[in-house]
Motif scaffolding. Structure first.
Motif, PDB file in Angstrom:
ATOM      1  N   ALA A 209      -8.775  -7.656   4.212  1.00 48.56           N
ATOM      2  CA  ALA A 209      -7.759  -8.014   5.204  1.00 48.56           C
ATOM      3  C   ALA A 209      -6.326  -7.789   4.736  1.00 48.56           C
ATOM      4  N   ALA A 210      -5.921  -8.401   3.621  1.00 49.24           N
ATOM      5  CA  ALA A 210      -4.504  -8.363   3.222  1.00 49.24           C
ATOM      6  C   ALA A 210      -4.005  -6.942   2.987  1.00 49.24           C
ATOM      7  N   ASP A 211      -4.748  -6.154   2.221  1.00 47.31           N
ATOM      8  CA  ASP A 211      -4.324  -4.774   1.953  1.00 47.31           C
ATOM      9  C   ASP A 211      -4.274  -3.922   3.227  1.00 47.31           C
ATOM     10  N   PRO A 212      -5.336  -3.952   4.069  1.00 42.98           N
ATOM     11  CA  PRO A 212      -5.252  -3.182   5.324  1.00 42.98           C
ATOM     12  C   PRO A 212      -4.103  -3.629   6.220  1.00 42.98           C
ATOM     13  N   MET A 213      -3.845  -4.946   6.268  1.00 44.93           N
ATOM     14  CA  MET A 213      -2.749  -5.434   7.108  1.00 44.93           C
ATOM     15  C   MET A 213      -1.402  -4.985   6.558  1.00 44.93           C
ATOM     16  N   GLU A 214      -1.262  -4.962   5.238  1.00 43.72           N
ATOM     17  CA  GLU A 214      -0.020  -4.491   4.635  1.00 43.72           C
ATOM     18  C   GLU A 214       0.218  -3.024   4.970  1.00 43.72           C
ATOM     19  N   LYS A 215      -0.845  -2.225   4.953  1.00 43.27           N
ATOM     20  CA  LYS A 215      -0.720  -0.806   5.292  1.00 43.27           C
ATOM     21  C   LYS A 215      -0.358  -0.631   6.768  1.00 43.27           C
TER      22      LYS A 215
END
Length: 245
Positions: A209-215
């Motif tokens: 979640a966190a990494d995809p949302m940051e991207k």
């Protein structure tokens, strides 16, 4: 007029500290207080656990008074802490006081899981500062995605699902330990179990979640910057065309 994008961004390290500083108060300080009171001052096990458990409650109340707004997750933890502390004091059972910490995890875990299917998942409060980094442009990008991007919303819910599951697993492990291991062992081992659950939540939640949302926020910022540049380029061209006429 000041452009919002020129506002100084909060460093990522500070945003991370603001998100996870409560864990220091809720886990590290109570453990240190317990051993100081029980081993250093000879206080009884139940009394030492009771006084050390009061620290997270004071922190939660202070946060409510300071911010002057009700944080659902903080209020939930405060209520469970108070009820568990009262029950433990009445019964005088040190193991029940240790199991009370697991009750906090289980209740919070269940509420986090339920909130994942609501309008605003609870774990978003901790995730958002990490992703936006205090940058007004990134904050605006987050708000746009949260309001209208279905994939972003699904990923946001996934983050709370991961953390809710981690907290429930931590609860089971600590309850078993509270009634099968010595109290002094569980005081520090309980925090190790909590730490493992937090690391697992960060790693799994980060990857899913966190990494995809940051991207996605990065892409939204770039798209917004491209649109703004296009508007600035088009405006002089339109003006020049009207002047030529």
């Amino acid at each position: 007029m000041t452009d919002a994008s020129s506002t100084t961004a909060v460093p990522r390290g500070r945003a991370l500290w603001e998100s996870f500083a409560p864990l220091v108060v809720d886990a590290v300080l109570p453990m240190a207080a317990y051993y100081t009171l029980s081993k250093g001052f000879g206080m009884g096990t139940v009394a030492a656990l009771g006084w050390s458990s009061a620290l997270p409650a004071v922190r939660t109340v202070w946060g409510l008074v300071k911010d002057r707004r009700l944080n659902g997750l903080a209020a939930l933890i405060l209520v469970v802490n108070i009820v568990g502390l009262l029950l433990s004091t009445v019964s005088g059972d040190a193991r029940l006081m240790l199991a009370k910490d697991s009750a906090v995890s289980s209740v919070v875990g269940l509420v986090v899981l339920v909130s994942a299917f609501g309008r605003r998942p609870l774990m978003t409060t901790g995730l958002k500062p990490w992703v936006v980094k205090g940058d007004p442009v990134r904050l605006a990008a987050w708000d746009r995605l949260s309001a209208g991007d279905a994939r972003f919303r699904r990923t946001e819910r996934t983050f709370s699902l991961v953390w809710g599951t981690a907290l429930l697993a931590e609860c089971v492990a600590r309850v078993v330990g509270a009634y099968t291991l010595p109290v002094d062992t569980m005081v520090w081992l309980g925090n190790v179990i909590l730490g493992v659950a937090i690391v697992a939540g960060m790693l799994v939640g980060g990857g899913l979640a966190a990494d995809p949302m940051e991207k996605m926020v990065d892409a939204e910022v770039r798209e917004g910057a491209g649109l703004a540049k296009g508007v600035e380029t088009a405006a002089p061209t339109a003006y020049a065309g009207s002047a030529a006429q």
